[in-house]
Each structure stands twice: as structure tokens, then as C-alpha cells.
Design an enzyme around this catalytic site. Structure first.
Site, mmCIF file in Angstrom:
data_model
loop_
_atom_site.group_PDB
_atom_site.id
_atom_site.type_symbol
_atom_site.label_atom_id
_atom_site.label_comp_id
_atom_site.label_asym_id
_atom_site.label_seq_id
_atom_site.Cartn_x
_atom_site.Cartn_y
_atom_site.Cartn_z
ATOM 1 N N LYS A 162 0.813 -1.217 0.000
ATOM 2 C CA LYS A 162 0.000 0.000 0.000
ATOM 3 C C LYS A 162 0.847 1.268 0.000
ATOM 4 O O LYS A 162 2.028 1.243 0.328
ATOM 5 C CB LYS A 162 -0.948 -0.004 1.212
ATOM 6 N N ARG A 209 -3.337 -9.761 5.515
ATOM 7 C CA ARG A 209 -3.723 -9.844 4.102
ATOM 8 C C ARG A 209 -2.537 -9.404 3.251
ATOM 9 O O ARG A 209 -2.020 -8.299 3.456
ATOM 10 C CB ARG A 209 -4.943 -8.954 3.850
HETATM 11 C C1 8Y7 Z 1 -7.907 -4.321 2.282
HETATM 12 C C2 8Y7 Z 1 -8.959 -5.162 1.883
HETATM 13 C C3 8Y7 Z 1 -8.115 -4.159 0.143
HETATM 14 C C4 8Y7 Z 1 -7.599 -4.244 3.683
HETATM 15 C C5 8Y7 Z 1 -9.365 -5.845 4.034
HETATM 16 C C6 8Y7 Z 1 -5.266 -3.161 -1.483
HETATM 17 C C7 8Y7 Z 1 -10.047 -5.729 -0.277
HETATM 18 C C8 8Y7 Z 1 -6.585 -2.550 -1.527
HETATM 19 N N1 8Y7 Z 1 -7.387 -3.714 1.182
HETATM 20 N N2 8Y7 Z 1 -9.679 -5.916 2.744
HETATM 21 N N3 8Y7 Z 1 -9.069 -5.042 0.540
HETATM 22 N N4 8Y7 Z 1 -8.365 -5.028 4.511
HETATM 23 N N5 8Y7 Z 1 -10.063 -6.563 4.933
HETATM 24 O O1 8Y7 Z 1 -4.290 -2.366 -1.585
HETATM 25 O O2 8Y7 Z 1 -6.742 -3.518 4.165
HETATM 26 O O3 8Y7 Z 1 -5.098 -4.382 -1.396
HETATM 27 S S1 8Y7 Z 1 -7.942 -3.687 -1.534
#
Ligand code: 8Y7
Length: 279
Positions: free
Chosen positions: A221, A255
């Protein structure tokens, strides 16, 4: 500690990694209509081999400016991939969606967990998740993906995000989600300045002490970009450093795009975790 995920249990005694699997057209642009599910399955196989406990399948791009797919389009992207992962791999399948119809279709195809960046604030989505017995991840986001980074504002970001997530856990329970089926997530980068992200991360321990296990998503990010000065394709070291720190603060799920490296990082972080009573 374990998370009830529809037909499966996910052990959370040690932190686990959720691998990111985007099935948006831009993520498999050279694949074409029939190659796309096959390419996605191959990536899922690889992530499971690298130690991912969860695969997060996403059919809606959350990039600012991205066009929302229609419901049918989103379903046609995720369902074939979920079916094939469920048939072949021993892994918890998460769906990154905000839509009730996608929740129902994906869970009928074998998904176990609903990861909604909008915190299941759509009552129909929450009801669908409860109906099918899915686990949920409630994430905090200020605003909507298109506008959230325009002027994020908080009086006290930690207090406000803690209060929001605590209330969402209550709302989920009242909607019929089991207490042991809920994850919480402060939502790094979702309607937050870099100062807000840093403030939240420095207080992660408080989120880890709420009623539900904590999920942290920082992989690649802009938060990492701000800290390291690196473009998105060079954020691996920064991302796994934060993953290790998050695990040390008590995060239960990380994640990540780079599963193998993150699995190692969370082992390191978890081993250094100070538990209650220790200095
Ligand atoms: C997150 C996410 C994304 C996060 C959760 C990216 C779908 C953006 N970021 N879901 N999703 N937490 N729970 O940079 O921080 O991956 S998308």
C-alpha cells in the site's frame, strides 16, 4: 482460538496469511475469457503452497476511479474461480464484496468468509452473510473508494475507528452472525492520511484487544510507499516489515500479495509478541 467459517474452522492460535487474488479484468488482462479462471486457480494453488490459510477473491477493483462492475459481471468473475478453488484446494475462501447477491452466489459456490471493505453496512449484505453462515471481516472506511482520500478527517482516529468497529461487531451479532465468525480491520489507507495510518498502526494492540480477531492489510500500500519512498513493485521489504510488527502486536490475519515472505514475517513477529504480564 478459531474462526467459524460456514463449513470450516480456521485455527488462529498463530497468525495466518490471507493471500490476495484479484479477478478483475485488469489483473489478468492477457488471459482472455477462458484463461482467466485457470490463471487465477494457478495463483491460488501457488499461494496455498506458500502457506496461505485464506484466499481472498476480489471481483471489484477498489482503485480510485475504477468502474463498478454490474452484479452479474462481478458474479461471473468470482464464481468460476471460487468453484475451482473449493473443488481442489484445502483453504478458507474469502470473497471481497459488498453485494448481497455476490455473497449468496459465492457461498453457494463454496466461499466461507465475506471480506467487505464497506463493513457490511448494506443490511441486505449483512443478512445474506448471516443467512448462509459465513464468517465476516468488518473493515473501517471513511467515505467511498472514489472520494475517500480527498480530505480524510478525524478528531481522534484511534478512538473513532475503535468505536466504529466495536459497534459493527454488535450490529453483526444482532443480525445473526455468530460471535466466533467475526474479524475486524481498521482499514489502512481507506479514508486515512499517512498520519492517520501511522497513528492506527502504533495503537494496533488496542484493536487486537477488542472482541474479535484482528485482520491487517498493508501489503504494497501507499502507506509503505510513504515510509520507504518506493514504487508499488518495490514494496516487499516494507510490507513484510509491517506484517511482522502487526503480528507482534497481536494481529491474527495478515492480508498480503507476497504470501511466502509474509508467512515468514508473521512467524518472526508472533515469536516476539509480548503477552500480558510481560514487560
Ligand atoms: C484491504 C482489503 C483491500 C484491507 C481488508 C489493497 C479488499 C486494496 N485492502 N480488505 N481489501 N483489509 N479486509 O491495496 O486492508 O489491497 S484492496
Amino acid at each position: 482460538m478459531r474462526l467459524r467459517c460456514r463449513t470450516r474452522w480456521l485455527a488462529l492460535d498463530q497468525p495466518v496469511v490471507m493471500g490476495v487474488l484479484n479477478v478483475t479484468p485488469d489483473s489478468f488482462s492477457d488471459g482472455g475469457l477462458y484463461a482467466a479462471p485457470e490463471a487465477a486457480l494457478q495463483q491460488a494453488r501457488r499461494m496455498v503452497g506458500e502457506g496461505a490459510a485464506i484466499i481472498d477473491v476480489g471481483g471489484e477493483s477498489t482503485r480510485p476511479g475504477a468502474v463498478m462492475p454490474s452484479v452479474d459481471e462481478e458474479i461471473s468473475r468470482v464464481v468460476p474461480v471460487v468453484e475451482r478453488i473449493a473443488a481442489e484446494l484445502d483453504v478458507v475462501i474469502s470473497i471481497d464484496t459488498s453485494r448481497a447477491e455476490v455473497v449468496r452466489a459465492a457461498c453457494a459456490a463454496g466461499a466461507h468468509l465475506i471480506n467487505d471493505i464497506r463493513g457490511l453496512r448494506n443490511p441486505a449484505t449483512l443478512a445474506a452473510a448471516a443467512d448462509v453462515g459465513a464468517a465476516v471481516c468488518v473493515m473501517h472506511m471513511q467515505g467511498e473508494p472514489d472520494s475517500m482520500q480527498r480530505a480524510p478527517h478525524y478528531t481522534d482516529v484511534v478512538v473513532e475507528v475503535l468505536a466504529y468497529l466495536s459497534q459493527r461487531v454488535v450490529d453483526c451479532r444482532e443480525a445473526g452472525i455468530a460471535a466466533d465468525s467475526i474479524l475486524i480491520d481498521p482499514g489502512f489507507g481507506f479514508g486515512k492520511t499517512q498520519a492517520h495510518n501511522i497513528e492506527l498502526f502504533r495503537h494496533l494492540g488496542r484493536f487486537a484487544n477488542l472482541a474479535a480477531p484482528l485482520l491487517v492489510g498493508v501489503s504494497r500500500k501507499s502507506m509503505v510507499g510513504h515510509l520507504t519512498g518506493r514504487a508499488v513493485e518495490h514494496r516487499l521489504a516494507g510490507s513484510v516489515s509491517l506484517a511482522a510488527l502487526a503480528a507482534a502486536e497481536g494481529a491474527a490475519v495478515l492480508r498480503a500479495h507476497d504470501v511466502a515472505e509474509t508467512v515468514d514475517a508473521v512467524k518472526v513477529g508472533a515469536a516476539m509478541r509480548r503477552t500480558q504480564g510481560e514487560g
